[in-house]
Design a protein around this motif. Structure first.
Motif, PDB file in Angstrom:
ATOM      1  N   ASN A 197       0.715  -1.134  -0.165  1.00 43.66           N
ATOM      2  CA  ASN A 197       0.135   0.082   0.096  1.00 43.66           C
ATOM      3  C   ASN A 197       0.807   1.145  -0.003  1.00 43.66           C
ATOM      4  O   ASN A 197       0.369   2.233   0.306  1.00 43.66           O
ATOM      5  N   THR A 198       2.217   1.232  -0.471  1.00 46.29           N
ATOM      6  CA  THR A 198       2.960   2.233  -0.419  1.00 46.29           C
ATOM      7  C   THR A 198       2.396   3.569  -1.168  1.00 46.29           C
ATOM      8  O   THR A 198       2.649   4.578  -0.578  1.00 46.29           O
ATOM      9  N   PHE A 199       1.952   3.351  -2.183  1.00 47.24           N
ATOM     10  CA  PHE A 199       1.393   4.343  -3.179  1.00 47.24           C
ATOM     11  C   PHE A 199      -0.368   4.399  -3.186  1.00 47.24           C
ATOM     12  O   PHE A 199      -0.597   5.272  -3.959  1.00 47.24           O
ATOM     13  N   ALA A 200      -0.702   3.811  -1.945  1.00 44.48           N
ATOM     14  CA  ALA A 200      -2.183   4.099  -1.878  1.00 44.48           C
ATOM     15  C   ALA A 200      -2.538   5.521  -1.848  1.00 44.48           C
ATOM     16  O   ALA A 200      -1.983   6.051  -1.085  1.00 44.48           O
ATOM     17  N   GLY A 201      -3.875   5.648  -2.552  1.00 42.34           N
ATOM     18  CA  GLY A 201      -4.479   7.043  -2.382  1.00 42.34           C
ATOM     19  C   GLY A 201      -3.843   8.168  -3.285  1.00 42.34           C
ATOM     20  O   GLY A 201      -4.105   9.285  -3.490  1.00 42.34           O
ATOM     21  N   LEU A 202      -2.688   7.548  -4.045  1.00 45.51           N
ATOM     22  CA  LEU A 202      -2.031   8.499  -4.972  1.00 45.51           C
ATOM     23  C   LEU A 202      -2.633   8.219  -6.464  1.00 45.51           C
ATOM     24  O   LEU A 202      -2.438   6.945  -6.786  1.00 45.51           O
ATOM     25  N   GLU A 203      -2.632   9.148  -7.181  1.00 46.78           N
ATOM     26  CA  GLU A 203      -2.969   8.955  -8.590  1.00 46.78           C
ATOM     27  C   GLU A 203      -1.289   8.787  -9.313  1.00 46.78           C
ATOM     28  O   GLU A 203      -0.689   9.892  -9.574  1.00 46.78           O
TER      29      GLU A 203
END
Length: 199
Positions: free
Chosen positions: A81-87
């Protein structure tokens, strides 16, 4: 100033009349002149230089190897989930990992890497076997010492092409500030068919 002698009174008078912006440069110049006078220092003999270069290079290699080992031991595996919430696209994730991998590595290696480079340059100046211009005309040993910096610079450009807003979000992620294993992290993130450490 006449001949090779320093007229220190004249120098200090000139220095006193300089504006504040040029004072640091002038201070360095005066310091250099004093250091270069024969009464202040003597050039090392080739034997002294060789001996010093051998000791310094040997210690630098030991310290650099130990620091690399330490940095590898500090590596984590980035969570899925390192980049979770990022486009962020797959290619942008790869560019990000490449950039932070080398940035964090350079930070961890720090002064030890700098000392290894300086010791390698000194070894070339002292004409040590395998380092001298005769043995290594292409300065391959120096290029090896510079490899980490070269890779870091290569990885910086794709990252800098990302949108500034995205880079700000990425740089605010604490997990990216840690040393991480690139290959296991890519597997964790589902990016395992791409390499970030080749070339």
């Amino acid at each position: 100033m006449t001949g090779s002698k320093l007229d220190s009174g004249r120098l200090w008078h000139m220095a006193a009349n300089l504006n504040k912006n040029t004072w640091p440069v002038w201070t360095l110049l005066i310091g250099s002149l004093f250091w270069l006078t024969p009464s202040q220092a003597q050039s090392p003999t080739q034997e002294d230089l060789t001996s010093f270069a051998i000791r310094r290079l040997a210690q630098a290699v030991i310290d650099y190897s130990a620091q690399i080992k330490y940095c590898r031991q500090q590596e984590i595996v980035l969570p899925p989930n390192t980049f979770a919430g990022l486009e962020i696209s797959r290619d942008e994730q790869i560019a990000t990992l490449a950039y932070f991998r080398h940035k964090n590595d350079r930070t961890c290696l720090g002064q030890v890497e700098e000392e290894f480079l300086q010791a390698s340059l000194l070894a070339r100046e002292a004409k040590l076997p395998a380092y001298s211009a005769k043995d290594d005309p292409g300065a391959e040993q120096i290029l090896t010492a510079l490899l980490s910096r070269t890779l870091a610079l290569k990885r910086e450009l794709p990252y800098l092409r990302l949108a500034p807003a995205l880079r700000s979000q990425l740089e605010a992620l604490p997990v990216l500030q840690h040393n991480f294993d690139p290959f296991q992290s890519m597997r964790s993130l589902g990016l395992s068919n791409s390499a970030i450490d080749d070339d």
